[in-house]
Design a protein around this motif. Structure first.
Motif, mmCIF file in Angstrom:
data_model
loop_
_atom_site.group_PDB
_atom_site.id
_atom_site.type_symbol
_atom_site.label_atom_id
_atom_site.label_comp_id
_atom_site.label_asym_id
_atom_site.label_seq_id
_atom_site.Cartn_x
_atom_site.Cartn_y
_atom_site.Cartn_z
ATOM 1 N N ARG A 103 0.839 -1.185 0.000
ATOM 2 C CA ARG A 103 0.000 0.000 0.000
ATOM 3 C C ARG A 103 0.880 1.244 0.000
ATOM 4 N NH1 ARG A 103 -3.222 0.707 5.552
ATOM 5 N NH2 ARG A 103 -3.423 2.820 4.722
ATOM 6 N N SER A 104 0.324 2.333 -0.521
ATOM 7 C CA SER A 104 0.998 3.621 -0.500
ATOM 8 C C SER A 104 -0.055 4.674 -0.178
ATOM 9 C CB SER A 104 1.665 3.902 -1.858
ATOM 10 O OG SER A 104 0.676 4.055 -2.869
ATOM 11 N N ASP A 105 0.295 5.935 -0.353
ATOM 12 C CA ASP A 105 -0.656 6.996 -0.031
ATOM 13 C C ASP A 105 -1.901 6.961 -0.914
ATOM 14 O OD1 ASP A 105 1.034 7.866 1.926
ATOM 15 O OD2 ASP A 105 1.931 9.462 0.720
ATOM 16 N N LEU A 106 -1.729 6.530 -2.168
ATOM 17 C CA LEU A 106 -2.839 6.605 -3.122
ATOM 18 C C LEU A 106 -3.178 5.269 -3.774
ATOM 19 C CD1 LEU A 106 -1.968 9.957 -4.952
ATOM 20 C CD2 LEU A 106 -3.679 9.591 -3.170
ATOM 21 N N SER A 107 -2.626 4.179 -3.303
ATOM 22 C CA SER A 107 -2.936 2.891 -3.916
ATOM 23 C C SER A 107 -2.795 1.767 -2.902
ATOM 24 C CB SER A 107 -2.021 2.620 -5.120
ATOM 25 O OG SER A 107 -0.684 2.441 -4.698
ATOM 26 N N VAL A 108 -3.433 0.648 -3.214
ATOM 27 C CA VAL A 108 -3.355 -0.531 -2.358
ATOM 28 C C VAL A 108 -3.530 -1.769 -3.224
ATOM 29 C CG1 VAL A 108 -5.839 -0.425 -1.819
ATOM 30 C CG2 VAL A 108 -4.302 -1.665 -0.292
ATOM 31 N N THR A 109 -2.773 -2.817 -2.909
ATOM 32 C CA THR A 109 -2.886 -4.095 -3.600
ATOM 33 C C THR A 109 -3.151 -5.184 -2.570
ATOM 34 O OG1 THR A 109 -1.375 -3.425 -5.376
ATOM 35 C CG2 THR A 109 -1.730 -5.784 -5.072
ATOM 36 N N VAL A 110 -4.191 -5.969 -2.816
ATOM 37 C CA VAL A 110 -4.547 -7.062 -1.913
ATOM 38 C C VAL A 110 -4.725 -8.343 -2.706
ATOM 39 C CG1 VAL A 110 -5.655 -5.557 -0.227
ATOM 40 C CG2 VAL A 110 -7.018 -6.518 -2.098
ATOM 41 N N ARG A 111 -4.669 -9.457 -2.005
ATOM 42 C CA ARG A 111 -5.004 -10.751 -2.611
ATOM 43 C C ARG A 111 -6.099 -11.388 -1.786
ATOM 44 N NH1 ARG A 111 1.020 -12.125 -3.714
ATOM 45 N NH2 ARG A 111 1.278 -11.267 -5.804
ATOM 46 N N VAL A 112 -7.062 -11.991 -2.487
ATOM 47 C CA VAL A 112 -8.184 -12.654 -1.828
ATOM 48 C C VAL A 112 -8.361 -14.034 -2.443
ATOM 49 C CG1 VAL A 112 -9.346 -10.486 -1.315
ATOM 50 C CG2 VAL A 112 -9.866 -11.664 -3.454
ATOM 51 N N PRO A 113 -8.938 -14.987 -1.711
ATOM 52 C CA PRO A 113 -9.182 -16.310 -2.289
ATOM 53 C C PRO A 113 -9.945 -16.194 -3.605
ATOM 54 C CG PRO A 113 -9.610 -16.347 0.063
ATOM 55 C CD PRO A 113 -9.375 -14.909 -0.304
ATOM 56 N N ALA A 114 -9.577 -17.020 -4.579
ATOM 57 C CA ALA A 114 -10.173 -16.920 -5.910
ATOM 58 C C ALA A 114 -11.698 -17.008 -5.864
ATOM 59 C CB ALA A 114 -9.612 -18.026 -6.815
ATOM 60 N N ALA A 115 -12.222 -17.825 -4.955
ATOM 61 C CA ALA A 115 -13.672 -17.981 -4.864
ATOM 62 C C ALA A 115 -14.363 -16.699 -4.402
ATOM 63 C CB ALA A 115 -14.023 -19.131 -3.916
ATOM 64 N N ALA A 116 -13.611 -15.822 -3.721
ATOM 65 C CA ALA A 116 -14.190 -14.574 -3.209
ATOM 66 C C ALA A 116 -13.849 -13.380 -4.094
ATOM 67 C CB ALA A 116 -13.688 -14.324 -1.788
ATOM 68 N N PHE A 117 -13.215 -13.619 -5.219
ATOM 69 C CA PHE A 117 -12.735 -12.521 -6.061
ATOM 70 C C PHE A 117 -13.860 -11.609 -6.521
ATOM 71 C CE2 PHE A 117 -10.195 -10.270 -9.018
ATOM 72 C CZ PHE A 117 -10.862 -10.212 -10.231
ATOM 73 N N GLY A 118 -14.904 -12.161 -7.126
ATOM 74 C CA GLY A 118 -15.979 -11.352 -7.684
ATOM 75 C C GLY A 118 -16.677 -10.497 -6.640
ATOM 76 N N ALA A 119 -17.063 -11.122 -5.518
ATOM 77 C CA ALA A 119 -17.787 -10.388 -4.474
ATOM 78 C C ALA A 119 -16.908 -9.312 -3.844
ATOM 79 C CB ALA A 119 -18.281 -11.362 -3.400
ATOM 80 N N THR A 120 -15.652 -9.636 -3.604
ATOM 81 C CA THR A 120 -14.750 -8.659 -2.998
ATOM 82 C C THR A 120 -14.487 -7.496 -3.943
ATOM 83 O OG1 THR A 120 -13.678 -10.467 -1.780
ATOM 84 C CG2 THR A 120 -12.545 -8.356 -1.836
ATOM 85 N N LEU A 121 -14.348 -7.787 -5.226
ATOM 86 C CA LEU A 121 -14.115 -6.725 -6.206
ATOM 87 C C LEU A 121 -15.281 -5.743 -6.220
ATOM 88 C CD1 LEU A 121 -12.382 -5.545 -8.488
ATOM 89 C CD2 LEU A 121 -13.548 -7.096 -10.073
ATOM 90 N N GLU A 122 -16.499 -6.253 -6.178
ATOM 91 C CA GLU A 122 -17.664 -5.368 -6.185
ATOM 92 C C GLU A 122 -17.748 -4.548 -4.902
ATOM 93 O OE1 GLU A 122 -19.386 -4.788 -8.823
ATOM 94 O OE2 GLU A 122 -18.155 -6.288 -9.837
ATOM 95 N N ALA A 123 -17.388 -5.157 -3.778
ATOM 96 C CA ALA A 123 -17.410 -4.422 -2.512
ATOM 97 C C ALA A 123 -16.360 -3.314 -2.514
ATOM 98 C CB ALA A 123 -17.164 -5.381 -1.347
ATOM 99 N N ILE A 124 -15.195 -3.614 -3.054
ATOM 100 C CA ILE A 124 -14.129 -2.611 -3.119
ATOM 101 C C ILE A 124 -14.517 -1.468 -4.047
ATOM 102 C CG2 ILE A 124 -11.784 -2.222 -3.988
ATOM 103 C CD1 ILE A 124 -11.020 -4.949 -2.858
ATOM 104 N N ALA A 125 -15.207 -1.782 -5.138
ATOM 105 C CA ALA A 125 -15.602 -0.751 -6.105
ATOM 106 C C ALA A 125 -16.521 0.294 -5.481
ATOM 107 C CB ALA A 125 -16.273 -1.395 -7.317
#
Length: 201
Positions: free
Chosen positions: A63-85
């Motif tokens: 993570r930095s001041d203006l960005s962040v990178t995370v990894r999530v279980p593949a099965a949770a990818f879609g739901a987590t992506l929508e929540a992050i959006a």
């Protein structure tokens, strides 16, 4: 965009080759997404994204001041992506899917071959009598060991990327607009009353 809706397929054992895994297994896929979001108070959104990833069983990559990178279980990818959006106004989205099934198979074959050759050289080393020959075999064994370590490392990394999908979020910070003290009011008596008092009515 495509997103896994069920647990990711079984990944071969990264420490070996012949795991007995069925070659008819489902494709091994690596999911990666990048988002650009506009938001106020960016640090708070980054904290929430990290929390979303952790709650999904994932983890922070960087993570930095203006960005962040995370990894999530593949099965949770879609739901987590929508929540992050939802952590800002979505400006850009890109989702990439890479099929690495063939690459896994290639690594397994290379690893198996390298280990077979190393075993033969180890047997040969016990039989040679000349120092020059022994030194040459030892050099080859050292090279093979290095190659095996590289293949195993690559295999482990690919296994991790199949199990855990990567989401990178970049933010475009937005400034909070504030009322200026100098406001043109339509009537002189409003100036005498004062803007702050007007706003409190």
């Amino acid at each position: 965009e495509p997103a896994p809706t069920s647990p990711s397929p079984e990944v071969p054992n990264p420490s070996g080759v012949d795991t007995g895994t069925d070659r008819s297994r489902a494709p091994l896929l690596i999911y990666q997404a990048s988002l650009t979001l506009g938001a106020f108070e960016v640090p708070k959104h980054i904290e929430r994204i990290e929390k979303l990833a952790t709650e999904a069983g994932g983890y922070l990559v960087q993570r930095s001041d203006l960005s962040v990178t995370v990894r999530v279980p593949a099965a949770a990818f879609g739901a987590t992506l929508e929540a992050i959006a939802k952590e800002g106004d979505e400006i850009h989205r890109q989702v990439n899917v890479q099929d690495v099934t063939a690459a896994f198979t290639d690594l397994e074959i290379r690893l198996q071959n390298a280990r077979v050759v190393r075993g033969r050289f180890e047997e040969l080393l016990g039989k040679v009598t000349k120092v020059e020959e022994a030194l040459a075999i030892e050099r080859e064994l050292e090279r093979l060991s290095g190659e095996i370590d590289l293949i195993v490392g690559r295999h482990k990394l690919m296994s991790e990327l199949v199990r855990f999908s990567t989401i990178t979020v970049g933010f475009e910070p937005r400034q909070v607009e504030t009322l200026q003290n100098q406001v043109s009011l339509p009537f002189p008596w409003l100036h005498d009353l004062g803007l702050s008092r007007l706003l409190s009515l």
